[in-house]
Design an enzyme around this catalytic site. Sequence first.
Site, mmCIF file in Angstrom:
data_model
loop_
_atom_site.group_PDB
_atom_site.id
_atom_site.type_symbol
_atom_site.label_atom_id
_atom_site.label_comp_id
_atom_site.label_asym_id
_atom_site.label_seq_id
_atom_site.Cartn_x
_atom_site.Cartn_y
_atom_site.Cartn_z
ATOM 1 C CE LYS A 45 6.758 8.817 0.588
ATOM 2 N NZ LYS A 45 8.090 8.626 0.023
ATOM 3 C CG ASN A 68 9.763 0.291 12.990
ATOM 4 O OD1 ASN A 68 8.952 -0.127 12.181
ATOM 5 N ND2 ASN A 68 11.040 -0.073 12.968
ATOM 6 C CG ASP A 116 16.832 -2.505 15.851
ATOM 7 O OD1 ASP A 116 16.014 -1.641 15.538
ATOM 8 O OD2 ASP A 116 17.951 -2.612 15.320
ATOM 9 C CB ALA A 170 17.566 6.378 16.322
ATOM 10 C CG LEU A 200 -1.990 1.079 1.304
ATOM 11 C CD1 LEU A 200 -2.922 1.004 0.097
ATOM 12 C CD2 LEU A 200 -2.805 0.927 2.595
#
Lengths: 395, 395
Positions: free
Chosen positions: A72, A93, A166, A135, A69
């Site tokens: 934008k 995330n 993570d 990060a 999908l």
Amino acid sequence: MDQQALEDVDVIDLGQIYNGAYSSLMLSYLGADVTKVEPPFGEPLRSRVEEGEPAELVMLNSTKDGITLNLKEERGKELFKDLVRDADVLVENFATGTMEEFGLGYDTLSEVNPELIYAHGSGFGEDGPKSDRLAMDLIVQAESGVMDVTGNPEDPPTKTGIAPGDFLGGIHLAAGVMAALYQRERTGEGQFVEASMQDAVYPSLMSQLANYYDDSDTPPRTGNRHSSLAKAPYNAYEAEDGYVAILCTSDEHWESLCGAIDREELADDERFASNVGRVEHMETIDDAIEEWTREHSREEVGSVLSAAGVPCGSVQSVEEVIHDPHLERREMVVEIDHPTEGEIRVPGSPIRLSDSKAPDIEPSPTKGEDNVEVYRDRLGLSDDEIERLRSDGVI
Amino acid sequence: MDQQALEDVDVIDLGQIYNGAYSSLMLSYLGADVTKVEPPFGEPLRSRVEEGEPAELVMLNSTKDGITLNLKEERGKELFKDLVRDADVLVENFATGTMEEFGLGYDTLSEVNPELIYAHGSGFGEDGPKSDRLAMDLIVQAESGVMDVTGNPEDPPTKTGIAPGDFLGGIHLAAGVMAALYQRERTGEGQFVEASMQDAVYPSLMSQLANYYDDSDTPPRTGNRHSSLAKAPYNAYEAEDGYVAILCTSDEHWESLCGAIDREELADDERFASNVGRVEHMETIDDAIEEWTREHSREEVGSVLSAAGVPCGSVQSVEEVIHDPHLERREMVVEIDHPTEGEIRVPGSPIRLSDSKAPDIEPSPTKGEDNVEVYRDRLGLSDDEIERLRSDGVI
């Protein structure tokens, strides 16, 4: 027992690379229906290989469905809201602020679905001076102190080979989702959940945090020795075929160790009778132990010392860990036959519940594998509409 | 918002040292009522200091109540069953089998309270060949591959300074408890939950697990470089006042970096135009970057590179992390005034929920601090009975 703890929990998963993907993997393993949503060109992990499925993606996305999908595109945003309307949980995330840029931030989605639990994983979190920093795990290891406390005293700070940011971040986020699910049973309302990698790593510095308050003059890095140089023996020792970790947390351990390595005279030596004395003579103690370990295989060391009740372990290579009979026996490593990648060992679930069925580990979805099923059966689109979405680059 | 997610969840906590204590700390921070139960001589952490409260204990037991109870005494076992009878959750991280030796295993306690969620944290879990191995964090780091993948290629395997086994194990266990709480809403039944340290660490080896399947000939340890030596730049570089971590995940990052350090000619150099080329010339690239970082403080490097959109971070010392303004701002580090230890900074909660109140961080209990309150108000014992339990060594 044919139930699972999170049965009927519907998760829309924008999780990518490690952090978000691990978070939703845990939810999936606990029984949630997880639909992984990737952009039409695939999530970033896919760029790591030229063809086929990257092993990381296979290992972190078992049991999930997969759709594509384009968030934008206007039509993509609409479809996304349709998906979220009946979902219980959204996991993402992206860098902090990205979903707001898509016009799909929590404020918007919670209006679409007030019962939605919206979970955001990130490096540094939603607020604070570092919130917009990029990060990756290495950056988090630097900022969170992991590097400063890892390595030899005479060497520069060293990263740890694992990805603590993570994975600690990801599992804290999953825990937060479950806390919110539990709370929703009472309130009927969803909420915003977040866990940052730096936050999640912080408590694991515990020994060094305590050293700070003990005013010890321990160097920040102690190699394989105890982090405040307060225990001996405590080290990795060379064996015939690699290294072994050995430590004593009591005088009884020490006495047993001396017996096991045929050095009873050390147990009788007053200098070494207490941990304080052994710490003072750390080098001597370590040399004596290594003199013995060098003459034995890791397996011999393990069986002799375990029989004597002394804490010890083999330093296993990654290949050995992947084939560790213990992990196999616990179904923590499960060999699957992946349609394109063949036999590959994927992680099982570290979370075990006696009355929630262990996951049936299905191979990770290829990009968009479940597009038709999800867009037709769940959102009620016709085959023609789905085809048009595809040719328009929306899915 | 004055609710908490786990409000009214009653947790009996035999958690000790790091693993179990962290698990119940997370439950406590999410609103559960946690009662820490120690033997009359205190939990093992207390032996680390001669008087007062060890900093580790203070940091891992905020907001909990504390009582003492001798589980080896018959009367102690009875009282323990009384506590468990009305509890929702029991957390313990004794060596596997210990609770059965006390006559207080899951089979027994689930008869006392069928709704009980019984959570067991351990090094290697309930079953499998290593289940009875002693498992401190160093041992788990050895067996789980963490040591093999940490350190410089030319050095022996190296432990990571943090305690990944304890904390990954602890938070997976807490997540399992919440999954079981959620399931209990449907079934009305409790269950047995477990998470082992080795299992919980396994997925965090992800990069190396993938390397194994990529048949790469990367050494197991790569210092501060990328774990499959597949990205450049990616390293820790010396600055005027310490080290900085810098990495580029795209050609755009690289071009921005060259601009930021005034070395545009590197961006124009065809040898370095792609990541593949930069990897080939890793040493040259690293030298060029370090030439620049050596002339700047970590803060200067951070502000210049962040402004240029290049991923970077300071290698912070533990003292810097404890006082990190970002962590302070996020209340991930909270200074409390402890009755005996004075001002001490304790971890906040890495799990943030928008509609569950952040924890009011109360100092950790001294040994047996809440004995009277719990034994009198909760179990209905008289002051005389409590006094007798004390003199008999039961509490």
